[in-house]
Design an enzyme around this catalytic site. Structure first.
Site, short mmCIF file in Angstrom:
data_model
loop_
_atom_site.label_atom_id
_atom_site.label_comp_id
_atom_site.label_asym_id
_atom_site.label_seq_id
_atom_site.Cartn_x
_atom_site.Cartn_y
_atom_site.Cartn_z
N ARG A 31 0.84 -1.21 0.00
CA ARG A 31 0.00 0.00 0.00
C ARG A 31 0.87 1.25 0.00
O ARG A 31 0.49 2.31 -0.49
CB ARG A 31 -0.98 0.01 1.19
CG ARG A 31 -1.85 1.27 1.20
CD ARG A 31 -3.09 1.21 2.07
NE ARG A 31 -2.95 0.42 3.26
CZ ARG A 31 -2.22 0.74 4.33
NH1 ARG A 31 -1.55 1.89 4.34
NH2 ARG A 31 -2.16 -0.06 5.36
N ASP A 58 -7.36 18.19 -15.06
CA ASP A 58 -7.61 16.77 -15.36
C ASP A 58 -7.33 16.61 -16.85
O ASP A 58 -8.09 17.09 -17.69
CB ASP A 58 -9.06 16.44 -15.00
CG ASP A 58 -9.41 14.97 -15.31
OD1 ASP A 58 -8.74 14.36 -16.15
OD2 ASP A 58 -10.38 14.48 -14.71
N LYS A 88 -8.34 5.26 -19.30
CA LYS A 88 -8.82 5.64 -20.63
C LYS A 88 -7.72 5.43 -21.68
O LYS A 88 -7.28 4.33 -21.85
CB LYS A 88 -9.34 7.07 -20.60
CG LYS A 88 -10.32 7.35 -19.43
CD LYS A 88 -11.62 6.60 -19.56
CE LYS A 88 -12.50 6.69 -18.33
NZ LYS A 88 -12.77 8.03 -17.86
C1 LIG Z 1 -12.97 8.52 -16.57
C2 LIG Z 1 -12.57 9.85 -16.11
C3 LIG Z 1 -12.29 10.08 -14.75
C4 LIG Z 1 -12.38 9.00 -13.71
O1 LIG Z 1 -11.47 7.96 -13.97
P1 LIG Z 1 -11.72 6.47 -13.45
O2 LIG Z 1 -10.44 5.78 -13.79
O3 LIG Z 1 -12.91 5.95 -14.18
O4 LIG Z 1 -11.96 6.56 -11.99
C5 LIG Z 1 -11.91 11.36 -14.38
N1 LIG Z 1 -11.84 12.36 -15.26
C6 LIG Z 1 -12.12 12.18 -16.58
C7 LIG Z 1 -12.02 13.34 -17.50
C8 LIG Z 1 -12.50 10.92 -17.05
O5 LIG Z 1 -12.78 10.75 -18.33
#
Ligand SMILES: *Cc1c(COP(=O)(O)O)cnc(C)c1O
Length: 392
Positions: free
Chosen positions: A55, A180, A205
Site C-alpha cells: 500500500r 484533469d 482511458k
Molecule cells: C474517466 C474519467 C475520470 C475517472 O477515472 P476512473 O479511472 O474511471 O476513476 C476522471 N476524469 C475524466 C475526464 C475521465 O474521463
C-alpha cells in the site's frame, strides 16, 4: 519460514538464470523483508531505496509513475487505484473544512458529484463556473478559494478551457490550478507548459487503452505537494494493485502510436460526418466550425483529439435506431479503448439533468460522443454512413 540451513528462505526471482527478463516482472508481494532494523532505518530515512508494504508503494506502480512523469515533464507523481482516486487525493488531501474550490461546469460526472455532495458534507464549499470564461471564474473566487479544477477539453461538447488565462489568474491570486488531462493526454496537451500546478489522469482511458485496467495518476509541480498527495493516498488506501499497474505499463508502451492513429481517424470521421445529410452538427477541435477553434488550435498545438461529438437529426427514436444500426461499435460509457465506442449523454452521463438544462448545453436526444479507436478509417466511416442513414 527457515530453510534447512536455518537462514531465512527468500524466493529467488529468477532461479538459476544468468540472463534477465526484458519485460517488467509482476511483483504481487504485499510485504518486503529487510535484513535488519538498521537496514530498515536506511530505507525509511531515504539513504537506500526499498519497499516495505505494497500500500506504501511497489515496483509496478513506480514503473508507471516514472513513465507518466516523463510524459508530463514532472517528477514525483503518484499512481492511484482509479482516476477518481486521483481526484479524491487532490481535493481531500489538500483542502480542509472552511476552504472553497471552483470547478469547471462540465467536469467528469463523478468529479461534479464529489463537488456537489461529498466536499460540502466535509465543510468544503464548491462553485462551478465556465472555464472558457476567465472573468466568470474570477467572479467566483472568495478569500477561502484554494483550488480551481478544470479539464482542458470538456465532455461531451469539446469546449476549450482558457487554461493560459486561468493559470495567470491562479498565479496572481495564489490559487492552485488543477488540470484533469484525461481527454487530452500528455501527447495532446501538457498542462505544466501552460502554468498548471497539478495534473490528474484517469489511466483507465487512453493511456492504458484496452478497457481492462482501472488506474489513476496525479502529479504536482511542487514536491512538497507530491509528498502530501502520496501520504494521503497511502493512509486512505487509494493506492493501486501491482497487476493493474503491470497491465497499464503494457498498454502505455503503445499509447503514442494509438493516440496518433485514433486522432487522425477522428479528424477524418468528423469531416465525413459533417457531409452526411442526417447529421445536424459536428464538434471537433481542428474543424474551422468548432466554436472555440482558434483556442483549440493554440492549446492542442494544431492536433485534435480522439473524441468527436455530433448530433443526429431526430430524437430518442433516431438515437435508438442509430446504436442498433452501428454495427460493431459498442454503445458503452467509456473512452479511449482500442475499439470505437459511442456515448449518448442524454441517457448516461447527463441523465440527471433536466431536459431544459441539457438543451441549454446543446445535449439533445440526437447528441452522441464518439471515442474513436483503431479501426480502418474507411471501414469506420462506412459504418457511420449506414447507421446514420438507417436512423434519420
Ligand atoms: C474517466 C474519467 C475520470 C475517472 O477515472 P476512473 O479511472 O474511471 O476513476 C476522471 N476524469 C475524466 C475526464 C475521465 O474521463
Amino acid at each position: 519460514m527457515r530453510n534447512s540451513k536455518g537462514s531465512l528462505m527468500r524466493p529467488d526471482p529468477l532461479p538459476g538464470s544468468a540472463s534477465i527478463p526484458v519485460v517488467t516482472p509482476l511483483s504481487p508481494s504485499v510485504v518486503y523483508a529487510s535484513e535488519t532494523p538498521d537496514a530498515l532505518d536506511d530505507q525509511y530515512e531515504g539513504r537506500v531505496h526499498g519497499y516495505t508494504y505494497s500500500r506504501e508503494g511497489h515496483p509496478n506502480a513506480d514503473v508507471v509513475s516514472q513513465r507518466l512523469d516523463a510524459m508530463e515533464g514532472a517528477t514525483g507523481g503518484v499512481v492511484t487505484s482509479s482516476g477518481m482516486a486521483a481526484v479524491t487525493a487532490v481535493v481531500m488531501g489538500l483542502m480542509k473544512a472552511g476552504d472553497h474550490m471552483i470547478g469547471g461546469n462540465q467536469l467528469y460526472g463523478r468529479s461534479l458529484r464529489l463537488m456537489a455532495e461529498d466536499l460540502p458534507r466535509l465543510g468544503i464549499e464548491t462553485t462551478l463556473a465556465d472555464p472558457a470564461d476567465v472573468a466568470a471564474v474570477e467572479a467566483a473566487i472568495r478569500p477561502e478559494t484554494k483550488m480551481i479544477l478544470v479539464e482542458a477539453v470538456s465532455n461531451p461538447t469539446l469546449a476549450m478551457a482558457d487554461i493560459d488565462g486561468l493559470a495567470h489568474l491562479c498565479r496572481e491570486r495564489g490559487i492552485l490550478l488543477v488540470v484533469d488531462n484525461t481527454f487530452t493526454t500528455p501527447r495532446g496537451f501538457r498542462p505544466f507548459d501552460h502554468g498548471a500546478d497539478i495534473v490528474i489522469h484517469s489511466i483507465t482511458k487512453l493511456l492504458a487503452g484496452h478497457s481492462d485496467v482501472m488506474l489513476g495518476y496525479v502529479v504536482a509541480r511542487d514536491q512538497e505537494i507530491n509528498t502530501r498527495l502520496r501520504v494521503f493516498s497511502v493512509t486512505t488506501g487509494l493506492t493501486p494493485s501491482p497487476f493493474d499497474c503491470w497491465l497499464a505499463e503494457r498498454g502505455m508502451l503503445s499509447f503514442e502510436l494509438r493516440f496518433d492513429r485514433a486522432q487522425a481517424t477522428a479528424a477524418v470521421l468528423a469531416d465525413h460526418l459533417a457531409g452526411l445529410p442526417g447529421v445536424k452538427r459536428v464538434i471537433y477541435p481542428t474543424r474551422s466550425d468548432h466554436p472555440d477553434h482558434k483556442r483549440a488550435m493554440e492549446l492542442l498545438a494544431g492536433q485534435g483529439c480522439n473524441m468527436v461529438s455530433f448530433e443526429l437529426n431526430g430524437g430518442r427514436e433516431a438515437a435508438n435506431a442509430f446504436t442498433r444500426a452501428a454495427e460493431g461499435l459498442s454503445f458503452a460509457p467509456t473512452l479511449g479503448d482500442v475499439a470505437t465506442t459511442l456515448s449518448h449523454p442524454a441517457s448516461s452521463s447527463h441523465r440527471a439533468l433536466t431536459a431544459e438544462k441539457r438543451a441549454e448545453l446543446g445535449l439533445h436526444e440526437g447528441f452522441f460522443r464518439v471515442s474513436v479507436g483503431l479501426e480502418d478509417p474507411q471501414v469506420l466511416c462506412d459504418v457511420f454512413t449506414r447507421a446514420v442513414a438507417e436512423a434519420t
